[in-house]
Motif scaffolding. Sequence first.
Motif, PDB file in Angstrom:
ATOM      1  N   UNK A 149     -50.491 -24.615 -54.538  1.00 11.50           N
ATOM      2  CA  UNK A 149     -49.431 -23.725 -55.526  1.00 11.50           C
ATOM      3  C   UNK A 149     -48.469 -24.090 -54.336  1.00 11.50           C
ATOM      4  N   UNK A 150     -47.499 -25.197 -54.518  1.00 10.41           N
ATOM      5  CA  UNK A 150     -46.799 -25.193 -53.487  1.00 10.41           C
ATOM      6  C   UNK A 150     -45.438 -24.438 -53.950  1.00 10.41           C
ATOM      7  N   UNK A 151     -44.939 -24.285 -54.921  1.00 12.23           N
ATOM      8  CA  UNK A 151     -43.826 -23.574 -55.239  1.00 12.23           C
ATOM      9  C   UNK A 151     -44.136 -22.150 -54.974  1.00 12.23           C
ATOM     10  N   UNK A 152     -45.043 -21.653 -55.215  1.00 11.05           N
ATOM     11  CA  UNK A 152     -45.409 -20.207 -54.835  1.00 11.05           C
ATOM     12  C   UNK A 152     -45.525 -19.927 -53.667  1.00 11.05           C
ATOM     13  N   UNK A 153     -46.189 -21.034 -52.710  1.00 11.05           N
ATOM     14  CA  UNK A 153     -46.096 -20.672 -51.219  1.00 11.05           C
ATOM     15  C   UNK A 153     -44.687 -20.546 -50.857  1.00 11.05           C
ATOM     16  N   UNK A 154     -43.992 -21.309 -51.415  1.00  8.29           N
ATOM     17  CA  UNK A 154     -42.314 -21.460 -50.958  1.00  8.29           C
ATOM     18  C   UNK A 154     -41.759 -19.980 -51.326  1.00  8.29           C
ATOM     19  N   UNK A 155     -41.807 -19.216 -52.681  1.00  6.24           N
ATOM     20  CA  UNK A 155     -41.228 -18.293 -52.859  1.00  6.24           C
ATOM     21  C   UNK A 155     -42.128 -17.147 -52.467  1.00  6.24           C
ATOM     22  N   UNK A 156     -43.288 -17.268 -51.967  1.00 10.64           N
ATOM     23  CA  UNK A 156     -44.009 -16.149 -51.277  1.00 10.64           C
ATOM     24  C   UNK A 156     -43.035 -15.894 -50.006  1.00 10.64           C
ATOM     25  N   UNK A 157     -42.861 -16.952 -49.278  1.00 10.90           N
ATOM     26  CA  UNK A 157     -42.120 -16.656 -48.059  1.00 10.90           C
ATOM     27  C   UNK A 157     -40.817 -16.332 -48.237  1.00 10.90           C
ATOM     28  N   UNK A 158     -40.113 -17.045 -49.428  1.00 11.19           N
ATOM     29  CA  UNK A 158     -38.634 -16.628 -49.381  1.00 11.19           C
ATOM     30  C   UNK A 158     -38.344 -15.157 -50.010  1.00 11.19           C
ATOM     31  N   UNK A 159     -39.106 -14.997 -50.987  1.00 10.83           N
ATOM     32  CA  UNK A 159     -39.001 -13.557 -51.708  1.00 10.83           C
ATOM     33  C   UNK A 159     -39.560 -12.715 -51.176  1.00 10.83           C
ATOM     34  N   UNK A 160     -40.752 -12.578 -50.804  1.00  8.79           N
ATOM     35  CA  UNK A 160     -41.670 -11.587 -49.957  1.00  8.79           C
ATOM     36  C   UNK A 160     -41.165 -11.407 -48.692  1.00  8.79           C
TER      37      UNK A 160
END
Lengths: 101, 193
Positions: B47-58
């Motif tokens: 889940x690459x995209x979710x890993x990225x938005x996990x870092x960016x958003x959270x």
Amino acid sequence: MQVAVANYIALSAIIFMIGVGGVVARRNPLIMLMGIELMWNAANLAFIAYAKAYMSNAGHVFAFLVITVAAAEAAIGLAIIVIVFRRAENVDVDDVAVLKG
Amino acid sequence: MITFWILAVLIVASAVFVVSASRPVYSVLGLLLNFLLLAMMYLTLDAEFLAVIQVVVYSGAILMLFLFVIALLSSGVRQFSVGPNRLPRILAPLSVFGALALGGLLFVIVQSVTPSLPQSTAASAAGNANVFGSVADFGQALFTTYLLPFEATAFVLMIAVIGVIALAGDVDPPRPPRRKPLRKREPILKERS
């Protein structure tokens, strides 16, 4: 060797219960909100593990929705904490009664 | 396999630290570590995209909001502990046991029901369309099949913005409290000895 999906689900359940413990046991509303964030993340982990298991994008999409809802919840929760603190100068949930009807 | 176990142990440890830290700031730092480790876990699940938005958003947005509010309320609100009036001390080991038991139970149930995970495609997925979990694949699903939930997300965020403005954005001078606080507020910036 691949990790079974059950491992991820068990890890998710453990994180969820840690979050529940944080909400139940702590009296600082900030830390209670962080426990809620832990619970959201546990749900996300389960979604993504199942998405991988069934090779379906639905799990990814719903994890994305969960992240946005968590962001909205954190914003509103923190706003309420700031309001209560400004009015009552007290952030102990046991002492806050302004929301009582 | 070894990656999963290392990450799992670190994630559980940081989660326990979040709910047991003595001050909210430490709690936020533990939560930051937890989110970064979870992003790595998502990468192992393609889940690459979710890993990225996990870092960016959270880690970028939500935790910054937490830090901002803690700073606004002048850092350590008060020392909080597992007080006797909220949770008897005997319940702490019991809840740990309950979490482990629930995890084990779900492990057994899920393992008998779901298929084993397919082989990872992470090595070839990056930037590659039509590979499961790639950003292109996720975007395709999000803007075709799941367009309506995506639009509903925008609505939810708009309601949140309006709600926060309605709650915190009043321009009136702050009213004096209707009654005295129940407890005297301790000096919060001073280190407790």
